[in-house]
Structures are given as structure tokens and as C-alpha cells.
Design a protein around this motif. Structure first.
Motif, PDB file in Angstrom:
ATOM      1  N   LEU A 210      -0.246   7.825  -1.938  1.00 46.62           N
ATOM      2  CA  LEU A 210      -0.519   8.164  -3.423  1.00 46.62           C
ATOM      3  C   LEU A 210      -0.835   9.802  -3.275  1.00 46.62           C
ATOM      4  CD1 LEU A 210      -2.635   5.467  -5.209  1.00 46.62           C
ATOM      5  CD2 LEU A 210      -0.182   5.689  -5.040  1.00 46.62           C
TER       6      LEU A 210
ATOM      7  N   GLN B  74       0.792  -1.244   0.271  1.00 43.12           N
ATOM      8  CA  GLN B  74      -0.022   0.089  -0.002  1.00 43.12           C
ATOM      9  C   GLN B  74       0.666   1.213   0.069  1.00 43.12           C
ATOM     10  OE1 GLN B  74      -3.554   0.169  -0.214  1.00 43.12           O
ATOM     11  NE2 GLN B  74      -3.023  -1.812  -0.664  1.00 43.12           N
ATOM     12  N   LYS B  75       0.753   2.108  -1.024  1.00 42.95           N
ATOM     13  CA  LYS B  75       1.668   3.278  -1.031  1.00 42.95           C
ATOM     14  C   LYS B  75       0.866   4.463  -0.941  1.00 42.95           C
ATOM     15  CE  LYS B  75       3.953   0.623  -4.678  1.00 42.95           C
ATOM     16  NZ  LYS B  75       2.897  -0.659  -4.830  1.00 42.95           N
TER      17      LYS B  75
ATOM     18  N   THR C 147       1.430   1.430 -14.797  1.00 50.54           N
ATOM     19  CA  THR C 147       0.942   1.596 -13.728  1.00 50.54           C
ATOM     20  C   THR C 147       1.519   1.091 -12.439  1.00 50.54           C
ATOM     21  OG1 THR C 147      -1.123   0.989 -15.148  1.00 50.54           O
ATOM     22  CG2 THR C 147      -1.461   0.641 -12.806  1.00 50.54           C
ATOM     23  N   LYS C 148       2.090  -0.090 -12.381  1.00 49.76           N
ATOM     24  CA  LYS C 148       3.084  -0.410 -11.237  1.00 49.76           C
ATOM     25  C   LYS C 148       3.856   0.863 -10.913  1.00 49.76           C
ATOM     26  CE  LYS C 148       2.840  -5.202 -11.764  1.00 49.76           C
ATOM     27  NZ  LYS C 148       2.166  -5.651 -10.355  1.00 49.76           N
TER      28      LYS C 148
ATOM     29  N   SER D 126      -1.248  13.220  -8.906  1.00 52.61           N
ATOM     30  CA  SER D 126      -2.131  12.530  -9.739  1.00 52.61           C
ATOM     31  C   SER D 126      -1.616  12.707 -11.140  1.00 52.61           C
ATOM     32  CB  SER D 126      -3.575  13.262  -9.486  1.00 52.61           C
ATOM     33  OG  SER D 126      -3.580  14.573  -9.808  1.00 52.61           O
TER      34      SER D 126
ATOM     35  N   TYR E 153       1.814   8.295  -7.653  1.00 50.37           N
ATOM     36  CA  TYR E 153       0.911   8.828  -8.665  1.00 50.37           C
ATOM     37  C   TYR E 153      -0.635   8.038  -8.434  1.00 50.37           C
ATOM     38  CZ  TYR E 153       4.151  11.644 -11.100  1.00 50.37           C
ATOM     39  OH  TYR E 153       5.299  12.579 -11.106  1.00 50.37           O
ATOM     40  N   ARG E 154      -1.494   8.753  -8.224  1.00 49.04           N
ATOM     41  CA  ARG E 154      -2.751   8.097  -8.214  1.00 49.04           C
ATOM     42  C   ARG E 154      -3.411   8.566  -9.717  1.00 49.04           C
ATOM     43  NH1 ARG E 154      -4.679  10.686  -4.583  1.00 49.04           N
ATOM     44  NH2 ARG E 154      -4.764   9.232  -2.853  1.00 49.04           N
TER      45      ARG E 154
ATOM     46  N   SER F 232       2.313   4.048  -9.430  1.00 47.69           N
ATOM     47  CA  SER F 232       1.915   3.617  -8.051  1.00 47.69           C
ATOM     48  C   SER F 232       2.970   3.790  -7.262  1.00 47.69           C
ATOM     49  CB  SER F 232       1.305   2.312  -7.991  1.00 47.69           C
ATOM     50  OG  SER F 232       1.084   2.063  -6.787  1.00 47.69           O
ATOM     51  N   ARG F 233       4.195   3.161  -7.652  1.00 47.38           N
ATOM     52  CA  ARG F 233       5.501   3.218  -6.908  1.00 47.38           C
ATOM     53  C   ARG F 233       5.844   4.610  -6.437  1.00 47.38           C
ATOM     54  NH1 ARG F 233      10.696   3.222  -8.412  1.00 47.38           N
ATOM     55  NH2 ARG F 233       9.939   2.616 -10.674  1.00 47.38           N
TER      56      ARG F 233
END
Length: 342
Positions: free
Chosen positions: A261, A258-259, A281-282, A264, A289-290, A285-286
């Protein structure tokens, strides 16, 4: 009747004459030729259960039947012909050759003199073949890699020729390739030999791909049983491994961190199921960014061209790696349109 059956079993340990119950009321079964993987959080009692089944420590209630026999009532000699065990601490051994160590598996059959018959030699040779140790017979055990040494211990258990083999954390000290190889080997041995193999491991994601059945242990909450796919769908893994910092991804069968975020981005993807889209996408998220529908910065992913286009207002730049795309996103999130020099 099940090949292995635990009925209302309580396991634990005593300290200062006081019983510390780890698990109670366990009712579990295993059939011939199954690879059963026991998983659960640290401290839930996995090793205690395996050691209790192997009679290395007592059970405090219930009964354990193996081939219909109460194993706690058997003599060590008779029990040694029914089950063999590979423990993590067995990595420290005397200076044997590979064949000498594997030959120890025949001790329950050779008597106190330890003379090997032709049948014993044949069984040892088969165990060597099954664990891909041909050519290693005269090597000293301490000259082997960790993965090779673990195969020797498995071969010794095979040479003992028991219908049940128990392994406690057989991959805990191995690197990733060897962890996978050992689990694949155990899967193959269960299928090819018809032996029941019961192991504990922390390698949940890999174990799900090889196990015939899983025993999922909760802290003092018993053991849930099922095939891996059903346990994913019914939420068993979510429940046992729940944590605020990660979650179990049911689609991919893996844990996701769980990161936080706090930025955006809006994404446009031609092939949402493509590898570029998935790994982009990964990466987003890392980096925190949402993905939203109305962010000021856009990222366009073109799988056909192998490119990423970063846009903000009238500004646009094409990149050819996720790393470069992330760099451009960072720049555009921290400076205004009028001052950007792309």
C-alpha cells in the motif's frame, strides 16, 4: 467407544530401508455420520495419513480401531466391508459403463463369480439415486465430465456399503462449481446415510462451510481437531497457514493477500456495512491504496445513489463504477490541482 480411533499412530514411508516419519503420536477420533475434513499445507502428510488408515501403506507405531476392530489385523476381504476409498489417481480407469463401474463396489459381497443378487442391484440403484446419476447408467465413463465421473466413484464407494468412506483430494481436478457441488454432496451423504466420511482437501474456505469437524495438520506438528468456527476463533488457521504474503481473515473466513500500500486516500461512506463500501475497500487495497484520515484525495461512496465521488481540493467528479473511480483517483494522485481538467 469412538467409531474410528487412532491411538499414538506414527505414519510415514521407507526409502532404502530407512523410515521417514511424516507424523507421529497421532490421537484422533471420528463418530458415525460425521463429515471430517483433513486440511494442511502440501507435504504435511495428509495423503499418507489417509492411505495409512485405509491400510494401503503400513503404520509404524500405534493402533487404528474401526468399530472396535484393529483394522491392520483384518483380512482385505473383511476390511473391504468396513471402509472404502476414493483416490485421485482413480480418474484413469478402463472403459466401463457407469453402472458397471459402480457395480464393482459390490465385489466384497458377490464372491469370485461376481453375480449380482436382487439385493446387490437394489444397493447399486440407491447409490445411483444418491449421487444424482439416474439416466447415466449406460454412458461410458470416458464420456462424462470430471464432475460426473467423480460422482460415479463416490457412487461406487456407496455401493460398497461401508460405514467409513475415505476420499483423498476428491475436488483437486474440478472447476469451482463442481468442487462446491462435490463437497455439498458429501455433506448430504454423511447426514442422510449415517456413514462417516473422511476427506482431504485444499478447499479450506468451502470445507469450513460443510465440515462437521476438521483435522488441521501441521508439518511434523501433529493434528489439531475442532469444529470450523472454534478453530477460526482460537487462531488455529492463522498458525498453520501463516505466510508473509497473505493472512487469514477471521471475520470472513478467507485468505487475504498482503498488498503493498504505497498510496493514500480518505474515504467517506454513508453505509460502512454495505456491499459498495466493502467492494470499494477491496478494490482500493488491490490498487495499493491505504485508507487514512488526512489524504489529499477523498473518495465518497453513496450507496443510495450508486455513485462514487472523487475530490481533491475544489475539484470534484461523480462516477458510477469502481473502475471509473479508481481511474480518477489515479489521475488526481499524479497531477496537481491547477492542471486537472475534470
Amino acid at each position: 467407544m469412538s467409531f474410528l480411533k487412532l491411538s499414538d499412530v506414527t505414519v510415514g514411508y521407507t526409502t532404502k530401508n530407512r523410515l521417514n516419519t511424516v507424523q507421529s503420536g497421532l490421537n484422533l477420533t471420528a463418530e458415525r455420520g460425521e463429515l471430517i475434513v483433513l486440511v494442511g499445507k502440501n507435504g504435511c502428510g495428509k495423503s499418507t495419513l489417509l492411505r495409512s488408515i485405509a491400510c494401503l501403506q503400513p503404520i509404524y507405531e500405534g493402533i487404528i480401531l474401526l468399530k472396535g476392530k484393529n483394522i491392520t489385523n483384518l483380512s482385505p476381504a473383511k476390511r473391504a466391508r468396513l471402509l472404502s476409498i476414493v483416490l485421485t489417481e482413480q480418474q484413469s480407469v478402463a472403459s466401463f459403463t457407469v453402472k458397471e463401474l459402480i457395480s464393482i463396489g459390490r465385489d466384497p459381497y458377490t464372491g469370485w463369480l461376481g453375480n449380482l443378487s436382487e439385493e446387490d442391484d437394489s444397493i447399486i440403484s440407491i447409490a445411483i439415486d444418491q449421487t444424482y446419476l439416474n439416466g447415466f447408467e449406460e454412458r461410458n465413463i470416458h464420456e462424462l465430465s470430471d464432475g460426473e465421473r467423480q460422482r460415479v466413484f463416490i457412487a461406487r464407494a456407496l455401493a460398497q456399503d461401508t460405514p467409513l468412506i475415505i476420499l483423498d483430494e476428491p475436488t483437486s481436478h474440478l472447476d469451482l462449481p463442481n468442487r462446491i457441488n462435490i463437497l455439498l454432496l458429501l455433506q448430504k451423504l454423511a447426514r442422510d446415510t449415517g456413514k462417516t466420511i473422511l476427506i482431504s482437501t485444499h478447499e479450506l474456505e468451502t470445507a469450513m462451510q460443510v465440515a462437521d469437524k476438521m483435522w488441521l495438520m501441521e508439518n511434523r506438528g501433529g493434528v489439531s481437531v475442532g469444529i470450523p468456527e472454534d478453530m477460526v476463533l482460537n487462531g488455529s488457521f492463522d498458525k498453520v497457514f501463516y505466510n508473509n504474503n497473505y493472512e487469514f481473515d477471521k471475520e470472513y473466513g478467507s485468505f487475504v493477500v498482503q498488498k503493498q500500500l504505497d498510496k493514500s486516500v480518505t474515504t467517506f461512506v454513508k453505509k460502512p456495512e454495505g456491499l459498495m463500501a466493502r467492494w470499494t475497500t477491496k478494490a482500493l487495497s488491490r490498487k495499493g491504496y491505504r485508507i487514512t484520515d488526512n489524504a489529499s484525495v477523498e473518495l465518497h461512496v453513496d450507496e443510495d445513489k450508486g455513485s462514487w465521488t472523487v475530490k481533491k481540493g475544489d475539484l470534484s467528479v461523480i462516477t458510477y463504477s469502481i473502475e471509473d473511480a479508481l481511474g480518477r483517483l489515479s489521475e488526481l494522485n499524479h497531477i496537481s490541482n491547477s492542471s486537472v481538467n475534470l
